[in-house]
Design a protein around this motif. Structure first.
Motif, PDB file in Angstrom:
ATOM      1  N   HIS A   1      -3.147   0.481  -3.876  1.00 42.98           N
ATOM      2  CA  HIS A   1      -2.490  -0.712  -3.358  1.00 42.98           C
ATOM      3  C   HIS A   1      -2.328  -1.741  -4.468  1.00 42.98           C
ATOM      4  O   HIS A   1      -3.027  -1.699  -5.479  1.00 42.98           O
ATOM      5  CB  HIS A   1      -3.270  -1.299  -2.173  1.00 42.98           C
ATOM      6  CG  HIS A   1      -4.561  -1.982  -2.547  1.00 42.98           C
ATOM      7  ND1 HIS A   1      -5.754  -1.301  -2.657  1.00 42.98           N
ATOM      8  CD2 HIS A   1      -4.840  -3.279  -2.823  1.00 42.98           C
ATOM      9  CE1 HIS A   1      -6.714  -2.131  -2.983  1.00 42.98           C
ATOM     10  NE2 HIS A   1      -6.196  -3.341  -3.106  1.00 42.98           N
TER      11      HIS A   1
ATOM     12  N   PHE B   1       4.047  -1.088   8.507  1.00 42.87           N
ATOM     13  CA  PHE B   1       4.428   0.169   7.882  1.00 42.87           C
ATOM     14  C   PHE B   1       5.942   0.372   7.877  1.00 42.87           C
ATOM     15  O   PHE B   1       6.642  -0.038   8.804  1.00 42.87           O
ATOM     16  CB  PHE B   1       3.792   1.351   8.622  1.00 42.87           C
ATOM     17  CG  PHE B   1       2.343   1.553   8.314  1.00 42.87           C
ATOM     18  CD1 PHE B   1       1.371   0.768   8.915  1.00 42.87           C
ATOM     19  CD2 PHE B   1       1.938   2.520   7.408  1.00 42.87           C
ATOM     20  CE1 PHE B   1       0.032   0.944   8.630  1.00 42.87           C
ATOM     21  CE2 PHE B   1       0.600   2.709   7.108  1.00 42.87           C
ATOM     22  CZ  PHE B   1      -0.357   1.917   7.724  1.00 42.87           C
TER      23      PHE B   1
ATOM     24  N   PRO C   1      -3.774   8.967   7.767  1.00 38.49           N
ATOM     25  CA  PRO C   1      -3.169   8.440   6.537  1.00 38.49           C
ATOM     26  C   PRO C   1      -4.267   8.204   5.511  1.00 38.49           C
ATOM     27  O   PRO C   1      -5.309   7.644   5.815  1.00 38.49           O
ATOM     28  CB  PRO C   1      -2.541   7.114   6.989  1.00 38.49           C
ATOM     29  CG  PRO C   1      -2.389   7.236   8.468  1.00 38.49           C
ATOM     30  CD  PRO C   1      -3.526   8.092   8.923  1.00 38.49           C
TER      31      PRO C   1
ATOM     32  N   LEU D   1       3.759   7.005   3.261  1.00 36.66           N
ATOM     33  CA  LEU D   1       3.940   5.771   4.009  1.00 36.66           C
ATOM     34  C   LEU D   1       3.663   4.569   3.122  1.00 36.66           C
ATOM     35  O   LEU D   1       2.656   4.521   2.414  1.00 36.66           O
ATOM     36  CB  LEU D   1       2.978   5.741   5.199  1.00 36.66           C
ATOM     37  CG  LEU D   1       3.166   6.834   6.242  1.00 36.66           C
ATOM     38  CD1 LEU D   1       1.951   6.928   7.155  1.00 36.66           C
ATOM     39  CD2 LEU D   1       4.416   6.590   7.065  1.00 36.66           C
TER      40      LEU D   1
ATOM     41  N   GLY E   1     -10.235 -11.101   3.185  1.00 40.95           N
ATOM     42  CA  GLY E   1     -10.098  -9.866   2.437  1.00 40.95           C
ATOM     43  C   GLY E   1      -8.942  -9.045   2.959  1.00 40.95           C
ATOM     44  O   GLY E   1      -8.183  -9.465   3.826  1.00 40.95           O
ATOM     45  N   LEU E   2      -8.804  -7.860   2.453  1.00 40.44           N
ATOM     46  CA  LEU E   2      -7.653  -7.041   2.781  1.00 40.44           C
ATOM     47  C   LEU E   2      -7.687  -6.556   4.221  1.00 40.44           C
ATOM     48  O   LEU E   2      -6.663  -6.207   4.792  1.00 40.44           O
ATOM     49  CB  LEU E   2      -7.576  -5.850   1.837  1.00 40.44           C
ATOM     50  CG  LEU E   2      -7.283  -6.201   0.375  1.00 40.44           C
ATOM     51  CD1 LEU E   2      -7.340  -4.957  -0.487  1.00 40.44           C
ATOM     52  CD2 LEU E   2      -5.937  -6.867   0.244  1.00 40.44           C
ATOM     53  N   VAL E   3      -8.847  -6.476   4.835  1.00 41.55           N
ATOM     54  CA  VAL E   3      -8.912  -5.944   6.183  1.00 41.55           C
ATOM     55  C   VAL E   3      -8.667  -7.020   7.224  1.00 41.55           C
ATOM     56  O   VAL E   3      -8.656  -6.732   8.408  1.00 41.55           O
ATOM     57  CB  VAL E   3     -10.277  -5.276   6.462  1.00 41.55           C
ATOM     58  CG1 VAL E   3     -10.495  -4.137   5.502  1.00 41.55           C
ATOM     59  CG2 VAL E   3     -11.414  -6.272   6.397  1.00 41.55           C
TER      60      VAL E   3
ATOM     61  N   LEU F   1      -5.192   6.493   1.903  1.00 40.36           N
ATOM     62  CA  LEU F   1      -4.749   5.489   0.946  1.00 40.36           C
ATOM     63  C   LEU F   1      -4.762   6.053  -0.468  1.00 40.36           C
ATOM     64  O   LEU F   1      -5.773   6.598  -0.918  1.00 40.36           O
ATOM     65  CB  LEU F   1      -5.650   4.251   1.028  1.00 40.36           C
ATOM     66  CG  LEU F   1      -5.275   3.081   0.128  1.00 40.36           C
ATOM     67  CD1 LEU F   1      -3.910   2.499   0.513  1.00 40.36           C
ATOM     68  CD2 LEU F   1      -6.348   1.995   0.204  1.00 40.36           C
TER      69      LEU F   1
ATOM     70  N   GLU G   1      -7.263   4.263  -5.733  1.00 41.61           N
ATOM     71  CA  GLU G   1      -8.411   4.863  -5.065  1.00 41.61           C
ATOM     72  C   GLU G   1      -9.031   5.906  -5.999  1.00 41.61           C
ATOM     73  O   GLU G   1      -8.329   6.573  -6.769  1.00 41.61           O
ATOM     74  CB  GLU G   1      -7.977   5.525  -3.757  1.00 41.61           C
ATOM     75  CG  GLU G   1      -7.510   4.538  -2.698  1.00 41.61           C
ATOM     76  CD  GLU G   1      -8.581   3.540  -2.295  1.00 41.61           C
ATOM     77  OE1 GLU G   1      -9.633   3.960  -1.790  1.00 41.61           O
ATOM     78  OE2 GLU G   1      -8.354   2.331  -2.508  1.00 41.61           O
TER      79      GLU G   1
ATOM     80  N   GLN H   1      -1.457  -4.343   9.104  1.00 40.13           N
ATOM     81  CA  GLN H   1      -0.542  -3.782   8.129  1.00 40.13           C
ATOM     82  C   GLN H   1       0.780  -3.434   8.810  1.00 40.13           C
ATOM     83  O   GLN H   1       0.806  -2.988   9.952  1.00 40.13           O
ATOM     84  CB  GLN H   1      -1.160  -2.540   7.473  1.00 40.13           C
ATOM     85  CG  GLN H   1      -2.380  -2.874   6.629  1.00 40.13           C
ATOM     86  CD  GLN H   1      -2.915  -1.702   5.851  1.00 40.13           C
ATOM     87  OE1 GLN H   1      -2.269  -0.667   5.716  1.00 40.13           O
ATOM     88  NE2 GLN H   1      -4.111  -1.862   5.302  1.00 40.13           N
TER      89      GLN H   1
ATOM     90  N   TYR I   1       0.309   5.261   1.254  1.00 38.58           N
ATOM     91  CA  TYR I   1      -0.543   6.234   1.915  1.00 38.58           C
ATOM     92  C   TYR I   1       0.133   7.603   1.859  1.00 38.58           C
ATOM     93  O   TYR I   1       1.356   7.718   1.885  1.00 38.58           O
ATOM     94  CB  TYR I   1      -0.723   5.889   3.398  1.00 38.58           C
ATOM     95  CG  TYR I   1      -1.566   4.675   3.689  1.00 38.58           C
ATOM     96  CD1 TYR I   1      -0.983   3.412   3.768  1.00 38.58           C
ATOM     97  CD2 TYR I   1      -2.932   4.794   3.934  1.00 38.58           C
ATOM     98  CE1 TYR I   1      -1.746   2.289   4.059  1.00 38.58           C
ATOM     99  CE2 TYR I   1      -3.703   3.679   4.233  1.00 38.58           C
ATOM    100  CZ  TYR I   1      -3.097   2.440   4.290  1.00 38.58           C
ATOM    101  OH  TYR I   1      -3.860   1.337   4.586  1.00 38.58           O
TER     102      TYR I   1
ATOM    103  N   TYR J   1       0.840  -1.201   0.000  1.00 40.87           N
ATOM    104  CA  TYR J   1       0.000   0.000   0.000  1.00 40.87           C
ATOM    105  C   TYR J   1       0.873   1.249   0.000  1.00 40.87           C
ATOM    106  O   TYR J   1       1.957   1.261   0.575  1.00 40.87           O
ATOM    107  CB  TYR J   1      -0.850   0.070   1.272  1.00 40.87           C
ATOM    108  CG  TYR J   1      -1.654  -1.147   1.626  1.00 40.87           C
ATOM    109  CD1 TYR J   1      -1.059  -2.226   2.289  1.00 40.87           C
ATOM    110  CD2 TYR J   1      -3.012  -1.223   1.336  1.00 40.87           C
ATOM    111  CE1 TYR J   1      -1.804  -3.342   2.646  1.00 40.87           C
ATOM    112  CE2 TYR J   1      -3.766  -2.331   1.697  1.00 40.87           C
ATOM    113  CZ  TYR J   1      -3.145  -3.391   2.343  1.00 40.87           C
ATOM    114  OH  TYR J   1      -3.884  -4.497   2.697  1.00 40.87           O
TER     115      TYR J   1
END
Lengths: 118, 110
Positions: free
Chosen positions: A48, A109, A43, A90, A101-103, A45, A57, A107, A35, A33
């Protein structure tokens, strides 16, 4: 130690002069990702990569582009930086599970690159 | 917007005291995550709590989640000067990406 590395940590560029920020990871995560974070803000997004699949996005300006030549590296290109693009950038990575899923996962950093536009 | 909202925006306490930060969000979520950011640095993941969990602990950190009120709280017990940082909640709907709130700035004075 496995980690996310960003270079450079500080970047100064001139108004309109293209700049590239880099990110590398040793975590072997398939998702990366980018940010943008301005002072005292959340942050935000930009885009990604899910493996080689690029996901932009909706409100990310066309001025921002990205490349991911392999699993480990990802680049953020700002084609014509404006004064409003001065920010902390970032890079982050995560695993992914089709079931979550992605969540579904945390993450990781990098330390960020502080971009100044003069 | 799915963005979480932290409350308060800033919190100043003495070492040894407890710090409580709250996060509210608007839609249903898969999970909620808390991150810490030291000044000028990247974010560090603290805790992930799933939508079917109500409370989670990690060391001096305690996170609660109330999906009926769409809110979460982060409690740091026996705070230390090293806890001085910004704390962000991040939420995400299933198969979506995370959205971060604006954060709470915590200052712990010796």
């Amino acid at each position: 130690d496995a980690m996310v590395i960003q270079n450079p940590r500080y970047q100064v560029t001139q108004f309109g002069k293209p700049v590239t920020l880099s990110c590398s990871q040793t975590l072997n995560h398939n998702v990366m990702y980018w940010y943008q974070q301005k002072s005292s803000q959340a942050p935000k997004l930009l885009f990604h990569y899910y493996d080689k699949d690029f996901n932009n996005e909706a409100d990310t300006p066309d001025n921002f582009q990205s490349r991911r030549p392999n699993t480990s590296f990802c680049f953020l290109d700002i084609r014509s930086p404006g004064l409003g693009d001065a920010a902390m950038y970032l890079c982050a990575t995560s695993r992914d599970s089709r079931g979550q899923g992605l969540v579904g996962y945390e993450q990781y950093f990098g330390p960020g690159t502080r971009l100044t536009v003069t | 917007s799915q963005q979480g909202e932290e409350d308060p925006q800033a919190l100043s306490i003495q070492e040894g005291e407890n710090a409580t930060m709250n996060c509210s969000y608007k839609t249903s979520i898969n999970n909620l995550q808390w991150y810490r950011q030291n000044s000028g640095r990247g974010l560090v993941h603290l805790i992930l709590i799933r939508s079917n969990e109500r409370e989670k602990h990690s060391g001096r950190l305690r996170v609660t989640l109330d999906t009926s009120k769409k809110s979460s709280s982060l409690l740091i017990t026996a705070s230390r000067a090293a806890d001085t940082a910004s704390y962000f909640c991040a939420t995400g709907e299933e198969y979506s990406t995370l959205t971060f709130g604006k954060g709470t700035m915590l200052l712990v004075s010796p």
